[in-house]
Design an enzyme around this catalytic site. Structure first.
Site, PDB file in Angstrom:
ATOM      1  N   HIS A  19     -62.517 -43.765  65.244  1.00  0.00           N
ATOM      2  CA  HIS A  19     -62.902 -44.262  66.442  1.00  0.00           C
ATOM      3  C   HIS A  19     -63.660 -45.660  67.012  1.00  0.00           C
ATOM      4  CE1 HIS A  19     -61.625 -40.560  69.723  1.00  0.00           C
ATOM      5  NE2 HIS A  19     -61.356 -40.971  68.314  1.00  0.00           N
TER       6      HIS A  19
ATOM      7  N   ARG B  51     -64.568 -38.869  62.301  1.00  0.00           N
ATOM      8  CA  ARG B  51     -63.181 -39.096  63.545  1.00  0.00           C
ATOM      9  C   ARG B  51     -64.568 -40.651  63.911  1.00  0.00           C
ATOM     10  NH1 ARG B  51     -64.578 -37.147  69.320  1.00  0.00           N
ATOM     11  NH2 ARG B  51     -62.563 -37.236  69.739  1.00  0.00           N
TER      12      ARG B  51
ATOM     13  N   HIS C 296     -53.514 -33.529  62.886  1.00  0.00           N
ATOM     14  CA  HIS C 296     -55.499 -32.908  62.734  1.00  0.00           C
ATOM     15  C   HIS C 296     -54.722 -32.561  61.947  1.00  0.00           C
ATOM     16  CE1 HIS C 296     -54.646 -34.659  66.993  1.00  0.00           C
ATOM     17  NE2 HIS C 296     -56.276 -34.215  67.131  1.00  0.00           N
TER      18      HIS C 296
END
Length: 312
Positions: free
Chosen positions: A73, A69, A176
């Site tokens: 990001h 992640r 997800h």
């Protein structure tokens, strides 16, 4: 690209957001990165990163998802330049404090541990941006697919907090495959879907009852729930079979399969029937994502501390 394997048998539990394969596949390689960039200057960098990640996974099964992640990001804000890792200062508004990241992104301590290990072996050579890319691949490869990470990124000299607030897909726009989500993110589906006062009709009724027990109507909105109810800590293609069974936790997930006529329905069916196809597409998507506007050549710098620019 619904990341199923952000953690594979290793990680899983931090909320993990990743764009669907299709979206990431749209990004074309934009940089002259190379899998052999550190062949002479730091030949063991991949092993060093992998060892630290593997050690972290032994005490925190969530960390693989968290590291993936971080890479995700970071890349979606000004490209893959490690701007997310910068702490705030008199001149920098940290991306860590942006809405999609605050009290949510984690794993910065592991990145620091990786950086220390890499600096001990090859001081001033490997960028923090490349460390994020290598850590993401290591997190997936323990049980999931592996790929040759393209390297040669340099680190930014500043951050873009406003960009982080606008450029990172929300949990309602991403897919997800593992990790966890807080009840507050999906509780409307359980009790008041689209202001109807009723649950989301696309939710499997047995799954709905389970979720209502985990997330009671007046309960804590921060309670964590597995994004994959079948194999929550494995990097596999069960995410897609869950959608076929109306067991997508987030509305944005279930819509990939339940939206009549959507192009994503065939993708879900393909990946549900072939884990190999999913793994191949996931790996290519991660490579493509890692190519989003990196700094190369003489741009940026190689930070000695991932949390701050050199000399600060």
């Amino acid at each position: 690209m619904a990341p199923r394997s952000f953690s594979s048998s290793s990680s899983s539990s931090s909320i993990l957001a990743a764009k669907i394969c299709l979206a990431l596949m749209l990004h074309q390689a934009q940089a002259q990165l190379s899998a052999t960039f550190y062949a002479t200057t730091c030949p063991n960098v991949s092993t060093i990163v992998s060892n630290v990640v593997q050690q972290a996974l032994q005490s925190d099964t969530r960390i693989g998802a968290s590291l993936i992640r971080l890479h995700f990001h970071d890349c979606f804000v000004n490209g893959c330049d490690a701007s997310l890792l910068l702490d705030g200062s008199s001149t920098i508004q940290s991306e860590k404090n942006a809405g999609p990241n605050v009290n949510s992104t984690r794993g910065f301590d592991v990145v620091d541990n990786i950086k220390t290990a890499v600096e001990n072996a090859c001081a001033g050579v490997v960028s923090c941006a490349d460390i994020l890319a290598l850590a993401a691949e290591s997190s997936v490869s323990f049980g999931g697919p592996s790929w040759s990470v393209l390297l040669g990124r340099r680190d930014s000299l500043t951050a873009n907090q406003s960009g982080a607030n606008t450029s990172i897909p929300s949990p309602f726009e991403a897919a997800h495959t593992f990790g966890r989500a807080q009840c507050r993110v999906f509780s409307n589906r359980l009790y008041n879907f689209s202001s109807t006062g009723n649950p989301d009709p696309t939710l499997n009724t047995t799954y709905l009852a389970t979720l209502q027990q985990i997330c009671p109507q007046n309960g804590s909105g921060t309670t964590l729930t597995n994004l994959d109810p079948t194999t929550p800590d494995a990097f596999d293609n069960n995410y897609f079979t869950n959608l076929q069974n109306n067991q997508g936790l987030l509305q944005s997930d279930q819509e990939l399969f339940s939206t009549s006529g959507a192009a994503t329905v065939s993708i879900v069916n393909n990946f549900a029937s072939s884990q190999t196809a999913f793994f191949q597409s996931f790996a290519q998507s991660m490579i493509n994502m890692g190519n989003i506007s990196p700094l190369t050549g003489s741009s940026g710098e190689i930070r000695s501390d991932c949390k701050k620019v050199n000399g600060s």
